[in-house]
Design a protein around this motif. Structure first.
Motif, PDB file in Angstrom:
ATOM      1  N   ALA A  24       0.828  -1.205   0.000  1.00 24.74           N
ATOM      2  CA  ALA A  24       0.000   0.000   0.000  1.00 24.74           C
ATOM      3  C   ALA A  24       0.865   1.259   0.000  1.00 24.74           C
ATOM      4  O   ALA A  24       0.557   2.236  -0.700  1.00 24.74           O
ATOM      5  N   ILE A  25       1.941   1.230   0.757  1.00 24.12           N
ATOM      6  CA  ILE A  25       2.847   2.386   0.785  1.00 24.12           C
ATOM      7  C   ILE A  25       3.510   2.572  -0.572  1.00 24.12           C
ATOM      8  O   ILE A  25       3.621   3.694  -1.077  1.00 24.12           O
ATOM      9  N   THR A  26       3.921   1.470  -1.191  1.00 22.62           N
ATOM     10  CA  THR A  26       4.538   1.546  -2.516  1.00 22.62           C
ATOM     11  C   THR A  26       3.542   2.070  -3.536  1.00 22.62           C
ATOM     12  O   THR A  26       3.897   2.888  -4.401  1.00 22.62           O
ATOM     13  N   LEU A  27       2.293   1.609  -3.448  1.00 21.04           N
ATOM     14  CA  LEU A  27       1.248   2.098  -4.349  1.00 21.04           C
ATOM     15  C   LEU A  27       1.038   3.600  -4.183  1.00 21.04           C
ATOM     16  O   LEU A  27       0.935   4.341  -5.174  1.00 21.04           O
ATOM     17  N   ALA A  28       0.948   4.067  -2.950  1.00 21.21           N
ATOM     18  CA  ALA A  28       0.727   5.490  -2.697  1.00 21.21           C
ATOM     19  C   ALA A  28       1.901   6.325  -3.206  1.00 21.21           C
ATOM     20  O   ALA A  28       1.701   7.393  -3.812  1.00 21.21           O
ATOM     21  N   LEU A  29       3.101   5.856  -2.970  1.00 22.09           N
ATOM     22  CA  LEU A  29       4.278   6.569  -3.453  1.00 22.09           C
ATOM     23  C   LEU A  29       4.302   6.593  -4.980  1.00 22.09           C
ATOM     24  O   LEU A  29       4.595   7.621  -5.594  1.00 22.09           O
ATOM     25  N   GLY A  30       3.964   5.467  -5.596  1.00 22.27           N
ATOM     26  CA  GLY A  30       3.911   5.403  -7.051  1.00 22.27           C
ATOM     27  C   GLY A  30       2.863   6.337  -7.630  1.00 22.27           C
ATOM     28  O   GLY A  30       3.088   6.986  -8.656  1.00 22.27           O
ATOM     29  N   ALA A  31       1.716   6.429  -6.962  1.00 17.54           N
ATOM     30  CA  ALA A  31       0.664   7.339  -7.427  1.00 17.54           C
ATOM     31  C   ALA A  31       1.128   8.789  -7.317  1.00 17.54           C
ATOM     32  O   ALA A  31       0.903   9.596  -8.229  1.00 17.54           O
ATOM     33  N   ALA A  32       1.764   9.121  -6.213  1.00 14.13           N
ATOM     34  CA  ALA A  32       2.240  10.492  -6.034  1.00 14.13           C
ATOM     35  C   ALA A  32       3.303  10.846  -7.071  1.00 14.13           C
ATOM     36  O   ALA A  32       3.297  11.955  -7.629  1.00 14.13           O
ATOM     37  N   ILE A  33       4.192   9.922  -7.350  1.00 20.70           N
ATOM     38  CA  ILE A  33       5.247  10.192  -8.339  1.00 20.70           C
ATOM     39  C   ILE A  33       4.653  10.286  -9.736  1.00 20.70           C
ATOM     40  O   ILE A  33       5.019  11.170 -10.515  1.00 20.70           O
ATOM     41  N   SER A  34       3.712   9.397 -10.067  1.00 17.53           N
ATOM     42  CA  SER A  34       3.133   9.428 -11.413  1.00 17.53           C
ATOM     43  C   SER A  34       2.284  10.679 -11.637  1.00 17.53           C
ATOM     44  O   SER A  34       2.114  11.115 -12.778  1.00 17.53           O
ATOM     45  N   LEU A  35       1.758  11.258 -10.578  1.00 17.79           N
ATOM     46  CA  LEU A  35       1.005  12.509 -10.689  1.00 17.79           C
ATOM     47  C   LEU A  35       1.914  13.734 -10.586  1.00 17.79           C
ATOM     48  O   LEU A  35       1.427  14.856 -10.458  1.00 17.79           O
ATOM     49  N   GLU A  36       3.225  13.493 -10.604  1.00 21.69           N
ATOM     50  CA  GLU A  36       4.257  14.533 -10.590  1.00 21.69           C
ATOM     51  C   GLU A  36       4.187  15.423  -9.350  1.00 21.69           C
ATOM     52  O   GLU A  36       4.337  16.631  -9.414  1.00 21.69           O
ATOM     53  N   ARG A  37       3.958  14.785  -8.190  1.00 20.84           N
ATOM     54  CA  ARG A  37       3.958  15.524  -6.921  1.00 20.84           C
ATOM     55  C   ARG A  37       5.374  15.782  -6.423  1.00 20.84           C
ATOM     56  O   ARG A  37       5.584  16.623  -5.559  1.00 20.84           O
ATOM     57  N   PHE A  38       6.338  15.017  -6.931  1.00 20.87           N
ATOM     58  CA  PHE A  38       7.734  15.200  -6.568  1.00 20.87           C
ATOM     59  C   PHE A  38       8.479  15.731  -7.788  1.00 20.87           C
ATOM     60  O   PHE A  38       8.516  15.085  -8.830  1.00 20.87           O
ATOM     61  N   ALA A  39       9.088  16.873  -7.641  1.00 25.81           N
ATOM     62  CA  ALA A  39       9.812  17.476  -8.762  1.00 25.81           C
ATOM     63  C   ALA A  39      11.090  16.700  -9.039  1.00 25.81           C
ATOM     64  O   ALA A  39      11.792  16.260  -8.122  1.00 25.81           O
ATOM     65  N   GLY A  40      11.375  16.509 -10.293  1.00 26.07           N
ATOM     66  CA  GLY A  40      12.620  15.879 -10.683  1.00 26.07           C
ATOM     67  C   GLY A  40      12.573  14.362 -10.806  1.00 26.07           C
ATOM     68  O   GLY A  40      13.542  13.749 -11.236  1.00 26.07           O
ATOM     69  N   ILE A  41      11.467  13.741 -10.414  1.00 27.52           N
ATOM     70  CA  ILE A  41      11.340  12.287 -10.552  1.00 27.52           C
ATOM     71  C   ILE A  41      10.413  12.017 -11.732  1.00 27.52           C
ATOM     72  O   ILE A  41       9.283  12.483 -11.753  1.00 27.52           O
ATOM     73  N   PRO A  42      10.892  11.276 -12.724  1.00 27.37           N
ATOM     74  CA  PRO A  42      10.078  11.043 -13.916  1.00 27.37           C
ATOM     75  C   PRO A  42       8.839  10.191 -13.615  1.00 27.37           C
ATOM     76  O   PRO A  42       8.901   9.274 -12.784  1.00 27.37           O
ATOM     77  N   PRO A  43       7.715  10.492 -14.273  1.00 22.74           N
ATOM     78  CA  PRO A  43       6.471   9.768 -14.000  1.00 22.74           C
ATOM     79  C   PRO A  43       6.546   8.268 -14.291  1.00 22.74           C
ATOM     80  O   PRO A  43       5.846   7.484 -13.662  1.00 22.74           O
ATOM     81  N   TYR A  44       7.389   7.851 -15.237  1.00 28.43           N
ATOM     82  CA  TYR A  44       7.450   6.423 -15.536  1.00 28.43           C
ATOM     83  C   TYR A  44       7.940   5.611 -14.339  1.00 28.43           C
ATOM     84  O   TYR A  44       7.601   4.435 -14.184  1.00 28.43           O
ATOM     85  N   LEU A  45       8.731   6.232 -13.464  1.00 24.02           N
ATOM     86  CA  LEU A  45       9.152   5.560 -12.243  1.00 24.02           C
ATOM     87  C   LEU A  45       7.936   5.323 -11.330  1.00 24.02           C
ATOM     88  O   LEU A  45       7.817   4.284 -10.689  1.00 24.02           O
ATOM     89  N   GLY A  46       7.041   6.294 -11.315  1.00 21.23           N
ATOM     90  CA  GLY A  46       5.807   6.143 -10.546  1.00 21.23           C
ATOM     91  C   GLY A  46       4.937   5.013 -11.065  1.00 21.23           C
ATOM     92  O   GLY A  46       4.351   4.257 -10.291  1.00 21.23           O
ATOM     93  N   TYR A  47       4.871   4.881 -12.386  1.00 22.10           N
ATOM     94  CA  TYR A  47       4.086   3.792 -12.967  1.00 22.10           C
ATOM     95  C   TYR A  47       4.689   2.437 -12.602  1.00 22.10           C
ATOM     96  O   TYR A  47       3.957   1.477 -12.327  1.00 22.10           O
ATOM     97  N   ALA A  48       5.994   2.361 -12.592  1.00 23.61           N
ATOM     98  CA  ALA A  48       6.652   1.114 -12.199  1.00 23.61           C
ATOM     99  C   ALA A  48       6.359   0.795 -10.731  1.00 23.61           C
ATOM    100  O   ALA A  48       6.079  -0.359 -10.382  1.00 23.61           O
ATOM    101  N   LEU A  49       6.395   1.814  -9.879  1.00 26.10           N
ATOM    102  CA  LEU A  49       6.084   1.595  -8.466  1.00 26.10           C
ATOM    103  C   LEU A  49       4.623   1.202  -8.271  1.00 26.10           C
ATOM    104  O   LEU A  49       4.304   0.409  -7.380  1.00 26.10           O
ATOM    105  N   LEU A  50       3.733   1.724  -9.087  1.00 28.16           N
ATOM    106  CA  LEU A  50       2.328   1.318  -9.028  1.00 28.16           C
ATOM    107  C   LEU A  50       2.192  -0.172  -9.323  1.00 28.16           C
ATOM    108  O   LEU A  50       1.455  -0.888  -8.632  1.00 28.16           O
ATOM    109  N   ALA A  51       2.881  -0.637 -10.340  1.00 26.69           N
ATOM    110  CA  ALA A  51       2.809  -2.059 -10.690  1.00 26.69           C
ATOM    111  C   ALA A  51       3.413  -2.924  -9.585  1.00 26.69           C
ATOM    112  O   ALA A  51       2.836  -3.963  -9.211  1.00 26.69           O
ATOM    113  N   ILE A  52       4.545  -2.505  -9.050  1.00 22.80           N
ATOM    114  CA  ILE A  52       5.188  -3.270  -7.974  1.00 22.80           C
ATOM    115  C   ILE A  52       4.305  -3.292  -6.732  1.00 22.80           C
ATOM    116  O   ILE A  52       4.139  -4.326  -6.074  1.00 22.80           O
TER     117      ILE A  52
END
Length: 74
Positions: A24-52
């Protein structure tokens, strides 16, 4: 003997819960990254974290349950 079995069951129960929580924590972090809530982290990394995270929440606990399942008594 029964105390050992209870301890093993309790440990397995909490392990499965911890795996789900980490998923659940990984999913939430992946969602935040994919929605570009963290500057400098590419959204595709968020999508990978969502899948994991989805794998950790859905597939991995079921795998652990089936692996730890007691054999049927004759």
């Amino acid at each position: 003997m029964m105390e050992d079995a209870e301890r093993v069951a309790r440990t397995r129960f909490f392990t499965i819960g911890a795996v789900r929580l980490m998923g659940a924590i990984t999913l939430a972090l992946g969602a935040a990254i994919s929605l570009e809530r963290f500057a400098g982290i590419p959204p595709y990394l968020g999508y990978a974290l969502l899948a994991i995270g989805a794998f950790e929440m859905v597939v991995l606990p079921q795998f652990l349950v089936s692996r730890w399942k007691s054999p049927p008594k004759p």
